[in-house]
Design an enzyme around this catalytic site. Structure first.
Site, PDB file in Angstrom:
ATOM      1  N   GLY A   1       7.064  -1.940  -1.572  1.00 43.14           N
ATOM      2  CA  GLY A   1       8.500  -2.076  -1.379  1.00 43.14           C
ATOM      3  C   GLY A   1       9.147  -0.715  -1.244  1.00 43.14           C
ATOM      4  N   TYR A   2       9.080  -0.148  -0.059  1.00 41.22           N
ATOM      5  CA  TYR A   2       9.587   1.201   0.181  1.00 41.22           C
ATOM      6  C   TYR A   2      10.825   1.178   1.087  1.00 41.22           C
ATOM      7  CZ  TYR A   2       5.128   3.049  -1.657  1.00 41.22           C
ATOM      8  OH  TYR A   2       4.050   3.358  -2.443  1.00 41.22           O
TER       9      TYR A   2
ATOM     10  N   GLU B   1      -4.648   8.531   0.120  1.00 41.12           N
ATOM     11  CA  GLU B   1      -5.165   7.480   1.002  1.00 41.12           C
ATOM     12  C   GLU B   1      -5.171   7.894   2.459  1.00 41.12           C
ATOM     13  OE1 GLU B   1      -6.859   3.841   1.970  1.00 41.12           O
ATOM     14  OE2 GLU B   1      -6.655   4.888   0.069  1.00 41.12           O
TER      15      GLU B   1
END
Length: 473
Positions: free
Chosen positions: A210-211, A326
């Site tokens: 949720g950005y 990542e």
């Protein structure tokens, strides 16, 4: 790579040398011309060194037949006399062994009727498969690169590439929640790690991110969703947009905990929000690639105080730290998708239609050779990131370079495939006459996601400019 393979007696050395000649034949000339443009009039004064480099580049790129001869050799290898596929990289003894182990596991667990039934679903129903995730959770491979202290296998980056490559070739569904797991391992409390990491490792829980917000977009420092402390709880209010894994068990959510903080990103905190909490409204939307994302509204959503990840107002470090960890192999994951799609395209190009095939067309042969050379550049960037990661965390600019190149290669490949295969390739899934159930046109539509996901390529270019080139913000 080619000299090392040549000296080692590897049969593929010529292929890689030809790929280098094809790609550099165009790239070096473009760089040379742009250099001249930058220097302006002084660049064509003979006493300046720029003319020397200009002449040398244009001489070297046509020496020994240049890119044209290299393309002819690549096309012959790929398309003639049965054709040989893209070379398989040597990923070391452990990586090669894992590649075979995963292949055998997929042959036993993701084949036959199980995979056929999955492939018959519309794409919107193929983003995730819960039974598959739980099955592969039993292997421990979701935690392939995790430290052993968190239940992971601490495998090398080359082994992680072997796993990603084989899963892509097996057309397996997505698994895991890598960025969120990284954040928990790097910044989570012991209690959070014990609660959430085993669920991820077993394939039982997916976490969304949720950005992004309507007014902030990719500028996360401008987000407005708020989290206010109320006793032993945090109360969240706001809206998130473009959330893809909205159907997950949890949301890894960024919220503002200090509206007056300077600079703005200093007032952000990270939270784990159970998606069954009261006050959450989900409004899914279809994407242009047949997937889904959602607008999610958080209205007085109460979560326990222990769901804060990291320190209050220190969420920016949590967010960027997990993403940087990542991103090192994100570009590799994308180029492996392109490589698999290229092999599918190659099989169609070689297929006989009467006495002829698309492989007889010189324009198509040229296009296939060019794509093959670009795939090798993407794979080499992937390998370079893996080598850096083996010595620690990949510097973010190198992960960004790999991600930008591979994401835009995916777009170019998608358009090239339609050009090569023609109108039938433009038919969508489940339409009569669609090639491979609309795979190629769907690949093109899906490619747009990869230049936006995990940070848009425009943002990545800014990172490259600052970190790799030393340019100002």
């Amino acid at each position: 790579m080619s000299p090392r393979l040549h000296d080692g007696g590897d049969d593929d050395w010529r292929y890689f040398a030809d790929c280098a000649a094809v790609y550099s034949g165009d790239a070096l000339r473009r760089v040379s011309l742009e250099t001249q443009h930058t220097f302006g009039a002084i660049g064509y004064a003979e006493e300046h060194e720029a003319p020397i480099h200009f002449k040398r580049v244009h001489l070297d790129t046509i020496a020994l037949g240049g890119a044209s001869d290299a393309k002819r050799r690549l096309a012959a290898r790929l398309l003639d006399a049965g054709g040989a596929g893209l070379p398989q990289y040597d990923l070391g003894a452990a990586g090669n062994a894992l590649r075979e182990q995963v292949r055998l596991w997929l042959a036993q667990n993701w084949s036959g009727g199980t995979k056929a039934a999955f492939d018959q679903r519309p794409f919107a129903k193929r983003e995730f498969d819960a039974p598959f995730a739980r099955d592969i959770g039993g292997t421990g491979w979701i935690g392939l690169g995790w430290p052993e202290q968190f239940g992971g296998q601490a495998r090398s980056p080359l082994e992680q590439i072997a796993f990603m490559e084989t899963m892509e070739r097996g057309e397996a569904p997505r698994i895991g929640a890598a960025i969120q797991a990284n954040a928990l391992m790097m910044f989570g409390t012991a209690a959070q790690q014990q609660k959430y990491l085993p669920e991820i490792l077993r394939g039982e829980a997916m976490h969304g991110m949720g950005y992004s917000e309507p007014q902030a977009g990719s500028d996360l420092a401008a987000l407005r969703t708020s989290a206010a402390r109320d006793g032993d709880h945090w109360v969240i209010n706001g809206q998130k947009i473009w959330t893809t894994t909205w159907w997950g068990k949890y949301m890894f959510l960024a919220a503002r905990t200090d509206k007056d903080a300077k600079p703005p990103h200093a007032g952000i905190s990270m939270f784990i929000v159970p998606m069954d909490a009261p006050g959450i409204t989900i409004r899914p939307s279809a994407t242009m690639y047949d997937g889904t994302f959602a607008n999610i509204f958080y209205d007085n959503v109460r979560i326990p105080s222990e769901n804060l990840v990291g320190e209050v107002n220190d969420g920016w470090k949590v967010l960027t730290g997990a993403l940087a960890f990542e991103r090192g192999l994100v570009g590799g994951g994308i180029v492996l998708k392109v490589a698999h799609a290229f092999e599918q395209l190659r099989s169609h190009v070689k297929a006989k239609q009467g006495n002829r095939s698309l492989a007889d067309d010189p324009i198509i042969r040229d296009r296939m050779a060019t794509l093959a050379s670009e795939i090798e550049i993407g794979r080499l960037l992937m390998m370079h990131c893996a080598e850096l990661a083996a010595d620690g965390v990949t510097p973010p600019e190198y992960g960004a370079i790999s991600k930008v190149f591979s994401g835009e290669l995916m777009e170019r490949f998608g358009e090239a495939a339609l050009d090569i295969l023609g109108m039938r390739a433009a038919l969508s899934e489940q339409m009569p006459g669609a090639i491979d159930n609309g795979r190629f046109e769907q690949n093109l539509r899906h490619s747009l996601m990869w230049v936006i996901s995990i940070g848009t390529n425009e943002i990545q270019r800014s990172l490259i400019a600052q970190r790799a080139l030393g340019l100002p913000r």
